[in-house]
Design a protein around this motif. Structure first.
Motif: not given
Length: 124
Positions: A25, A27-29, A31-32, A53, A58-61, A63
Motif C-alpha cells: 500500500q 507504493s502509491h505514495g 510513485f507520486d 516498486l 507494483s503495477s506502476r513499476t 511507469e
C-alpha cells in the motif's frame, strides 16, 4: 503524501522498511514522489523508488522506470536502466509507451555507453 516533510534519510528508511515489510500500500505514495514537479525529493530517494516498486510488485513499476529514464539526474536514469530487464520479463504494463522507452535507452547508449552492458558494440 507519504514522503512529505521528511528528511532524505527518513524517506530512504521508509522506502526500505516498506520493501522489507512488503507494505504494498505504500507504493502509491512512492510513485507520486517521482513526479517531475516534485522538486523536494532528492536524487538519492528518486533512485531508490523504482527498485522498491519492482520489489513490491507494483503495477506502476513500468511507469516508474519510464520516469526514472527521463529524470534529470544520471544516477536515477542508471537505476531505471538497471530495471529494464525486470520489466521486460514481467511484460510491459499498459500505459507505457514501449517506443519511448526504447528511444530513451538508445539515447543512453549513445551518450553514456559505459552504463549499458555491450553498449559500445551497439553504438558503433
Amino acid at each position: 503524501m507519504i514522503m512529505a516533510g521528511k528528511s532524505e534519510r527518513a524517506q530512504l528508511a521508509l522506502i526500505r522498511a516498506a520493501v522489507r515489510l512488503n507494505a504494498v500500500q505504500a507504493s502509491h505514495g512512492f510513485f507520486d514522489a517521482l513526479a517531475p514537479t516534485n522538486s523536494n525529493i532528492t536524487a538519492n530517494v528518486r533512485r531508490e523508488i523504482p527498485g522498491a516498486l519492482a520489489s513490491l510488485k507494483s503495477s506502476r513499476t513500468a511507469e516508474a522506470v519510464k520516469l526514472a529514464l527521463a529524470d534529470r539526474d544520471v544516477s536515477v536514469r542508471e537505476a531505471g536502466i538497471a530495471l529494464l530487464d525486470q520489466i521486460d520479463r514481467a511484460g510491459i504494463r499498459p500505459g507505457v509507451d514501449l517506443h519511448l522507452l526504447q528511444s530513451q535507452v538508445q539515447t543512453c547508449i549513445v551518450f553514456c555507453p559505459g552504463l549499458v552492458p555491450h553498449a559500445s558494440a551497439q553504438a558503433g
